[in-house]
Design an enzyme around this catalytic site. Structure first.
Site, short mmCIF file in Angstrom:
data_model
loop_
_atom_site.label_atom_id
_atom_site.label_comp_id
_atom_site.label_asym_id
_atom_site.label_seq_id
_atom_site.Cartn_x
_atom_site.Cartn_y
_atom_site.Cartn_z
N HIS A 181 -24.11 8.21 -4.33
CA HIS A 181 -23.71 9.31 -5.22
C HIS A 181 -24.59 9.20 -6.46
O HIS A 181 -24.97 8.10 -6.86
CB HIS A 181 -22.24 9.10 -5.58
CG HIS A 181 -21.61 10.21 -6.35
ND1 HIS A 181 -21.78 10.36 -7.70
CD2 HIS A 181 -20.78 11.21 -5.96
CE1 HIS A 181 -21.09 11.41 -8.11
NE2 HIS A 181 -20.47 11.94 -7.08
N ASP B 144 -20.11 0.62 -5.54
CA ASP B 144 -19.37 1.84 -5.84
C ASP B 144 -18.25 1.95 -4.80
O ASP B 144 -18.51 2.26 -3.63
CB ASP B 144 -20.34 3.03 -5.76
CG ASP B 144 -19.63 4.37 -5.94
OD1 ASP B 144 -18.39 4.40 -5.96
OD2 ASP B 144 -20.34 5.39 -6.05
N LYS C 259 -9.04 9.44 -7.20
CA LYS C 259 -9.32 9.46 -5.76
C LYS C 259 -8.37 8.54 -5.00
O LYS C 259 -8.41 8.48 -3.77
CB LYS C 259 -10.77 9.02 -5.51
CG LYS C 259 -11.81 10.02 -6.02
CD LYS C 259 -13.18 9.62 -5.58
CE LYS C 259 -14.27 10.21 -6.45
NZ LYS C 259 -14.62 11.59 -6.10
N CYS D 220 -23.44 15.69 -4.71
CA CYS D 220 -24.00 14.74 -5.70
C CYS D 220 -24.72 13.59 -5.00
O CYS D 220 -24.62 12.43 -5.44
CB CYS D 220 -22.92 14.19 -6.62
SG CYS D 220 -22.09 15.45 -7.56
N1 PMP Z 1 -19.19 7.59 -6.35
C1 PMP Z 1 -18.79 8.22 -5.24
C2 PMP Z 1 -19.14 7.65 -3.90
C3 PMP Z 1 -18.06 9.40 -5.36
O1 PMP Z 1 -17.67 10.06 -4.25
C4 PMP Z 1 -17.76 9.91 -6.65
C5 PMP Z 1 -16.97 11.19 -6.83
N2 PMP Z 1 -17.37 12.25 -6.04
C6 PMP Z 1 -18.19 9.19 -7.76
C7 PMP Z 1 -18.90 8.03 -7.56
C8 PMP Z 1 -17.92 9.65 -9.14
O2 PMP Z 1 -16.57 9.53 -9.44
P1 PMP Z 1 -15.97 10.12 -10.79
O3 PMP Z 1 -16.44 11.54 -10.87
O4 PMP Z 1 -14.50 9.99 -10.62
O5 PMP Z 1 -16.51 9.29 -11.91
#
Ligand code: PMP
Length: 405
Positions: free
Chosen positions: A120, A197, A223, A363
């Site tokens: 991400h 992550d 999440k 993303c």
């Molecule tokens: N890492 C991963 C693998 C994600 O799926 C996400 C959220 N889509 C994030 C990081 C970022 O998380 P947050 O927007 O809650 O900071």
């Protein structure tokens, strides 16, 4: 024992609140909040609100104790770690930026940061920024054809120049689960720090971070059935003790004179300013709720649903699934394309059927480039989904094809 999904769903107020049909398949973006977390948030804001870490009156003391209890609950979810290793953040993004900033003094010309192409953007862009600032080299770890981390390629790139390795525990596009223990062993052998992550992996079951062998592990409360606004960066105690502060301000100091400051010990060193107290309490409540579940039953349920989804998609000739075909190798996060239609058109028509999915690059543009696509549809499962959700998606795709040709 099979999972009592109806009982699980009763723990999520959204399912009684939304009119049918309602098939929520976007938990990878944000999961729904469980009742104990929602209640903890509301109770704090309406009946028990006071700032933490400062006050001596009873209301403030109770808030501080509840805040520290949330830390203990998260520590239990992470395999019973020392609560002082649990740093509260606003979410995964902040946790990973904290990691990149505080590891920056270890970087410089001749040093390398290895980042997988599965990441991400929040586990890539902070490393790009810190490499640009320090002169360290950013080295990609490639993916396999089906979108998993290429372990052999990682091991070939690891040497004494490597200061940091950053990988995702589970991809938010392919659902592929990384063998973190194996990555950790290889990373440790060259004396580098492993940053993981965990945003997508944590809603699918407790994670024993010590057994994994990583150094830093980031995730978001929203999440994992908590509220938006709070997250966690777990760090190995010995490492946290060595890291400098990230943000400066109140609560992260031991002593301040105008000339200089002495900083608090972890975790407070990394928690400057008033934290997101209500969301942290919700995160703690969600962690406790998760800890009490029968995870063998939950994971069997999720695997069966993932298999049903993958089999259903495989039967549709226009569909291309990105990621491993084997449900054992992935969580229930399934990205796919439906040729020749744009994912946004597909998602909009699925919404007509009450099916919530996400379309876009998720993303993770380097991973999309790896697959040679700009965008995809993504359906993501959580423990409260059942067969009707998967079938509604599959029937919805037939509806999309009938509408779009
Ligand atoms: N890492 C991963 C693998 C994600 O799926 C996400 C959220 N889509 C994030 C990081 C970022 O998380 P947050 O927007 O809650 O900071």
């Amino acid at each position: 024992m099979s999972l009592d999904v109806a009982a699980i769903r009763r723990d999520f107020p959204i399912f009684a609140a939304q009119p049918p049909p309602f098939h929520y398949l976007d938990s990878a973006a944000t999961a729904q909040i469980c009742r104990p977390a929602a209640e903890a948030l509301l109770r704090f804001e309406t009946e028990a609100r006071a700032n933490v870490k400062r006050g001596v009156y009873r209301l403030a003391d109770a808030a501080t104790r509840a805040f520290e209890e949330a830390r203990a609950r998260v520590a239990r979810l992470l395999g019973g770690v020392d609560p002082r290793e649990v740093v509260f953040t606003s979410g995964t993004t902040l946790g990973l930026n904290l990691a990149a900033h505080t590891l920056a003094p270890r970087l410089g010309p001749g040093r390398r940061v290895l980042v997988s192409v599965l990441e991400h953007h929040s586990n890539l862009v902070p490393w790009q920024l810190v490499c640009a600032r320090t002169g360290a080299e950013l080295v990609p770890i490639p993916a396999t054809g089906d979108g998993r981390l290429d372990q052999a390629a990682l091991e070939a790139r690891l040497d004494r120049r490597t200061a940091v390795v950053a990988v995702t525990h589970a991809s938010n596009v392919t659902g592929a689960v990384t063998d973190v223990a194996r990555v950790a062993a290889a990373t440790r052998a060259v004396g580098a720090v492993l940053v993981v992550d965990g945003a997508q992996r944590i809603p699918h079951g407790p994670v024993d971070v010590r057994a994994l062998g990583c150094d830093l592990y980031a995730f978001s409360g929203h999440k994992m059935f908590g509220a938006t606004g709070a997250g966690v960066l777990w760090g190995r105690g010995e490492l946290l003790a060595e890291l400098p502060p990230f943000l400066g301000g109140g609560e992260m100091i031991a002593r301040v004179t105008f000339a200089a400051s002495r900083f608090a010990d972890p975790p407070h060193r990394f928690e400057a300013g008033t934290p997101p107290i209500g969301p942290v309490l919700a995160l703690g409540a969600a962690a406790a709720w998760m800890t009490a579940l029968d995870w063998e039953a939950v994971q069997a349920h999720e695997r069966a649903l993932t298999r049903r989804l993958l089999d259903g998609l495989a039967a549709l000739p226009e569909v291309r699934v990105l990621g491993p075909a084997d449900p054992e190798a992935r969580i229930g996060v399934v990205a796919f394309t439906l040729e020749p239609h744009h994912p946004h058109d597909v998602c909009q028509l699925l919404d007509v059927r009450g099916v919530c999915t996400r379309g876009g690059h998720h993303c993770a543009q380097p991973l999309m480039a790896h697959f040679g696509v700009e965008a995809s549809v993504r359906a993501s499962l959580a423990l409260y989904n059942d067969e009707t959700d998967v079938d509604a998606l599959l029937e919805g795709l037939a509806f999309v094809r009938s509408q779009l040709g």
